[in-house]
Design an enzyme around this catalytic site. Structure first.
Site, PDB file in Angstrom:
ATOM      1  N   LYS A   3      81.981 106.744 102.324  1.00  0.00           N
ATOM      2  CA  LYS A   3      83.034 106.050 101.575  1.00  0.00           C
ATOM      3  C   LYS A   3      83.529 104.850 102.355  1.00  0.00           C
ATOM      4  O   LYS A   3      83.825 103.806 101.788  1.00  0.00           O
ATOM      5  CB  LYS A   3      84.187 107.014 101.309  1.00  0.00           C
TER       6      LYS A   3
ATOM      7  N   CYS B 149      81.103 115.982 117.096  1.00  0.00           N
ATOM      8  CA  CYS B 149      80.032 116.463 116.227  1.00  0.00           C
ATOM      9  C   CYS B 149      79.227 115.233 115.795  1.00  0.00           C
ATOM     10  O   CYS B 149      79.807 114.267 115.287  1.00  0.00           O
ATOM     11  CB  CYS B 149      80.635 117.165 115.005  1.00  0.00           C
TER      12      CYS B 149
ATOM     13  N   HIS C  37      79.892 114.442 111.988  1.00  0.00           N
ATOM     14  CA  HIS C  37      81.242 114.126 111.499  1.00  0.00           C
ATOM     15  C   HIS C  37      82.054 113.253 112.442  1.00  0.00           C
ATOM     16  O   HIS C  37      83.175 112.863 112.112  1.00  0.00           O
ATOM     17  CB  HIS C  37      81.994 115.415 111.136  1.00  0.00           C
TER      18      HIS C  37
ATOM     19  N   HIS D 225      74.272 114.868  95.840  1.00  0.00           N
ATOM     20  CA  HIS D 225      74.403 116.125  95.093  1.00  0.00           C
ATOM     21  C   HIS D 225      73.573 116.059  93.811  1.00  0.00           C
ATOM     22  O   HIS D 225      72.943 117.032  93.401  1.00  0.00           O
ATOM     23  CB  HIS D 225      75.863 116.398  94.716  1.00  0.00           C
TER      24      HIS D 225
ATOM     25  N   CYS E 233      83.605 122.942 114.238  1.00  0.00           N
ATOM     26  CA  CYS E 233      83.676 121.671 113.503  1.00  0.00           C
ATOM     27  C   CYS E 233      84.033 121.980 112.052  1.00  0.00           C
ATOM     28  O   CYS E 233      83.275 122.658 111.350  1.00  0.00           O
ATOM     29  CB  CYS E 233      82.345 120.920 113.572  1.00  0.00           C
TER      30      CYS E 233
ATOM     31  N   LYS F  91      73.830 105.794 106.707  1.00  0.00           N
ATOM     32  CA  LYS F  91      74.278 107.016 106.047  1.00  0.00           C
ATOM     33  C   LYS F  91      75.258 106.614 104.936  1.00  0.00           C
ATOM     34  O   LYS F  91      76.048 105.700 105.139  1.00  0.00           O
ATOM     35  CB  LYS F  91      74.981 107.886 107.098  1.00  0.00           C
TER      36      LYS F  91
ATOM     37  N   CYS G 184      81.497 120.564 109.396  1.00  0.00           N
ATOM     38  CA  CYS G 184      80.295 121.403 109.187  1.00  0.00           C
ATOM     39  C   CYS G 184      80.682 122.809 108.758  1.00  0.00           C
ATOM     40  O   CYS G 184      79.830 123.561 108.287  1.00  0.00           O
ATOM     41  CB  CYS G 184      79.489 121.566 110.474  1.00  0.00           C
TER      42      CYS G 184
ATOM     43  N   HIS H 150      78.128 112.755  94.215  1.00  0.00           N
ATOM     44  CA  HIS H 150      77.465 111.458  94.368  1.00  0.00           C
ATOM     45  C   HIS H 150      75.963 111.654  94.212  1.00  0.00           C
ATOM     46  O   HIS H 150      75.491 112.749  93.845  1.00  0.00           O
ATOM     47  CB  HIS H 150      77.859 110.788  95.692  1.00  0.00           C
TER      48      HIS H 150
HETATM   49  O1  ME8 Z   1      76.823 122.015 102.352  1.00  0.00           O
HETATM   50  N1  ME8 Z   1      70.929 113.173 100.679  1.00  0.00           N
HETATM   51  O2  ME8 Z   1      78.015 121.548 100.440  1.00  0.00           O
HETATM   52  P1  ME8 Z   1      77.941 119.950 100.361  1.00  0.00           P
HETATM   53  C1  ME8 Z   1      70.360 114.241 100.082  1.00  0.00           C
HETATM   54  N2  ME8 Z   1      79.017 123.942 100.407  1.00  0.00           N
HETATM   55  N3  ME8 Z   1      71.054 115.317  99.638  1.00  0.00           N
HETATM   56  C2  ME8 Z   1      72.377 115.315  99.786  1.00  0.00           C
HETATM   57  C3  ME8 Z   1      73.036 114.225 100.391  1.00  0.00           C
HETATM   58  C4  ME8 Z   1      72.251 113.121 100.838  1.00  0.00           C
HETATM   59  N4  ME8 Z   1      72.788 112.055 101.414  1.00  0.00           N
HETATM   60  N5  ME8 Z   1      74.353 114.502 100.397  1.00  0.00           N
HETATM   61  C5  ME8 Z   1      74.510 115.727  99.815  1.00  0.00           C
HETATM   62  C6  ME8 Z   1      77.537 122.347 101.418  1.00  0.00           C
HETATM   63  N6  ME8 Z   1      73.323 116.223  99.440  1.00  0.00           N
HETATM   64  C7  ME8 Z   1      77.881 123.805 101.222  1.00  0.00           C
HETATM   65  C8  ME8 Z   1      76.682 124.502 100.614  1.00  0.00           C
HETATM   66  S1  ME8 Z   1      75.441 126.657  99.655  1.00  0.00           S
HETATM   67  C9  ME8 Z   1      75.653 128.297  99.719  1.00  0.00           C
HETATM   68  C10 ME8 Z   1      76.838 125.975 100.417  1.00  0.00           C
HETATM   69  C11 ME8 Z   1      73.111 117.515  98.736  1.00  0.00           C
HETATM   70  O3  ME8 Z   1      78.886 119.546  99.292  1.00  0.00           O
HETATM   71  C12 ME8 Z   1      72.083 118.392  99.447  1.00  0.00           C
HETATM   72  O4  ME8 Z   1      71.605 119.357  98.547  1.00  0.00           O
HETATM   73  O5  ME8 Z   1      78.094 119.364 101.696  1.00  0.00           O
HETATM   74  C13 ME8 Z   1      72.917 119.075 100.512  1.00  0.00           C
HETATM   75  O6  ME8 Z   1      72.324 120.229 101.072  1.00  0.00           O
HETATM   76  C14 ME8 Z   1      74.152 119.394  99.710  1.00  0.00           C
HETATM   77  O7  ME8 Z   1      74.315 118.258  98.815  1.00  0.00           O
HETATM   78  C15 ME8 Z   1      75.379 119.561 100.591  1.00  0.00           C
HETATM   79  O8  ME8 Z   1      76.489 119.679  99.778  1.00  0.00           O
END
Ligand code: ME8
Length: 517
Positions: A301, A143, A146, A20, A125, A298, A128, A17
């Site tokens: 979905k 949490c 979540h 990311h 959790c 926030k 997380c 989304h």
């Molecule tokens: O945490 N606002 O993956 P994840 C800004 N797999 N950035 C956002 C966001 C938002 N609302 N939502 C997601 C993980 N992001 C682990 C990471 S790394 C070794 C492992 C972005 O799929 C932002 O970069 O939950 C956040 O840190 C990341 O997506 C979290 O992606």
């Protein structure tokens, strides 16, 4: 000079989304900017595919974990293709090469006696993928992120001696003259990390017996690596560790790890400690940006307020979607976005300012000069003024990852030219003082050429288009590389007198503010 930049590897329980996309577009803009500035860039992104969260999501969808991870990682790849992301590699933690690296590093830590077995009981959790203490929970015992009660886990696992690295880590973070100084940005988040670090570090569990969907520990096949240890190691797998020594020595350590604030602790404390334990260099910079909310809530979905990259592209086009995603809010703090805000910024910055500059310049060139760059003594005053803004404001801002400020500098340069057009009023000059007209139109074209060289990392396709419309010489990337190196504006400008221009076209059609907020 090399430059290695990474995004987080995203969990495959969710499809990509705007959150990311935000981090990935930001990393892509930096990668493109560094390449234009002569760096040998390596840009890594990918997907995080192991752990309870993924196994559970697969079960809920009636799929095997492998089916889910294959499908969703493909969605990420497609999204990055759509957004014109120039990652050099896409790593998946279920790949064989990664399993090999994780086992190698964990074995090294074990051999160095930095891993020990320990029985414990704690709250976990799954959302997380981490342990929480009582004080982390909200008033309902859930949490806070979540909204679920963490489950009590009692296992005998392997622990990593994180506590052994407290002093060394603090020193690297706080001492800028340390030869492996670890810079954490922004400043406020760095201070939070330092404050927490000073309170002391507890050893952490780095394996699970109950999680099958993971990488088995080399010294105890009954246990799998904790998903965060597995995930963080992707950053060295991606540059060939341990087998491709040449590549690893070339690119490691990472110049920037980009991510949002919720995973800063893992990146700035656990990851460097694992690296130190394994005898590897620590990253140079860790930059954590803020979180988007959507109209104050926030994104979720359930609320139906998630923005997907396909929607952004459908509405604004790829280049404008990239520009808007990273410039709507400052990079660092949290910020609120909305469709209304995105549309407004599109209309102001792109349709009205930049689009207008190009379209009226070309229309005048068509009307008065038969769609050719006018013949005149090159007037470089205006382009030099624009160059000063871009050089002094844009370049330092983008080097510091302040996309918002860099875009502001770009817009200031565009406004400067638009104001000059208003002041010159060429449509009047055509009647009152036509001899002055060629140099005017000529100078707007040079300024537009220069501006789009800086716009290139944000808008890789439209910049080329504008460059060609304005009849600029040669390849924009090559010219930009040369210009960014020596900062010399060619004597005859970028669009040489007599060159053919392309007829005016609507680059950024105005968009009606829509009902959806
Ligand atoms: O945490 N606002 O993956 P994840 C800004 N797999 N950035 C956002 C966001 C938002 N609302 N939502 C997601 C993980 N992001 C682990 C990471 S790394 C070794 C492992 C972005 O799929 C932002 O970069 O939950 C956040 O840190 C990341 O997506 C979290 O992606």
């Amino acid at each position: 000079m090399k430059f290695y930049i990474t995004t987080p590897i995203y969990y495959v329980n969710d499809i990509p989304h705007i959150g990311h996309s935000y981090t990935t577009i930001a990393a892509d803009i930096v990668a493109r900017w560094k390449r234009l500035n002569g760096f040998d860039v390596y840009f890594l992104t990918g997907t995080d595919e192991h752990g309870t969260k993924i196994a559970q999501a697969a079960k809920e969808k009636g799929k095997t974990p492998q089916e889910l991870v294959d499908e969703t990682s493909a969605r990420y790849k497609e999204a990055w293709k759509l957004l014109n992301i120039t990652n050099d590699d896409f790593i998946r933690t279920t790949e064989k090469r990664h399993g090999h690296t994780v086992q190698n590093i964990v074995q090294t830590l074990f051999d160095k006696k930095l891993i020990f077995k320990h029985k414990y009981e704690a709250l976990y959790c799954i959302g997380c993928e981490k342990f929480l203490s009582e004080k982390d929970l909200d008033e309902n015992g859930c949490c806070p992120d979540h909204k679920k009660k963490p489950a009590l886990q009692a296992e005998e696992n392997y622990f990593f001696k994180l506590s052994a690295f407290q002093d060394d880590l603090l020193n690297r973070i706080t001492n800028p003259s340390h030869e492996e100084h670890l810079e954490i940005q922004p400043e406020e988040r760095r201070n939070e990390i330092v404050g927490k670090l000073k309170l002391g570090l507890e050893d952490i569990s780095i394996s699970r017996t109950a999680v099958e969907w993971g990488i088995p520990l080399p010294f105890d096949k009954e246990q799998t690596a904790y998903v965060w240890i597995d995930a963080l190691i992707n950053y060295v797998t991606g540059v060939g560790y341990p087998d491709d020594k040449e590549m690893f020595e070339k690119y490691w350590p990472a110049d920037v790890h980009l991510m949002a604030k919720e995973i800063l602790w893992f990146h700035s404390v656990i990851w460097p400690s694992v690296l130190m334990g394994a005898g590897l260099a620590t990253p140079k910079k860790i930059y954590s940006h803020g979180w988007f909310t959507m109209n104050g809530s926030k994104m979720s979905k359930t609320l139906g307020n998630v923005i997907y990259p396909e929607e952004l592209v459908e509405k604004f086009g790829v280049d404008a979607a990239r520009y808007l995603a990273v410039t709507l809010i400052p990079f660092g703090p949290d910020g609120d976005i909305s469709w209304t805000g995105l549309t407004l910024k599109y209309n102001v910055d792109l349709a009205n300012n930049l689009g207008n500059l190009v379209s009226r310049t070309i229309k005048m060139a068509e009307k008065y000069f038969d769609l050719k760059v006018p013949q005149c003594n090159p007037d470089l005053e205006l382009v030099k003024k624009a160059a000063k803004i871009l050089d002094e404001d844009f370049a330092p801002a983008l080097n510091d990852l302040h996309f918002h400020k860099a875009a502001e500098a770009l817009q200031n340069a565009v406004t400067l030219v638009n104001q000059q057009i208003e002041n010159d009023a060429p449509w009047k000059l055509a009647k009152t003082d036509p001899d002055k007209l060629p140099a005017c139109i000529y100078s707007y074209l040079q300024a537009a050429d220069l501006i789009v060289m800086y716009l290139l990392p944000f808008m890789p396709e439209l910049s080329v288009k504008i460059w060609n419309i304005c009849g600029a010489e040669g390849n924009i990337e090559e010219t930009a590389k040369k210009y960014f190196k020596d900062k010399i504006i060619p004597e005859k400008g970028f669009s040489v007198s007599g060159s053919q221009l392309q007829a005016a076209q609507v680059l950024f059609p105005r968009i009606q503010a829509e009902k959806r907020q």
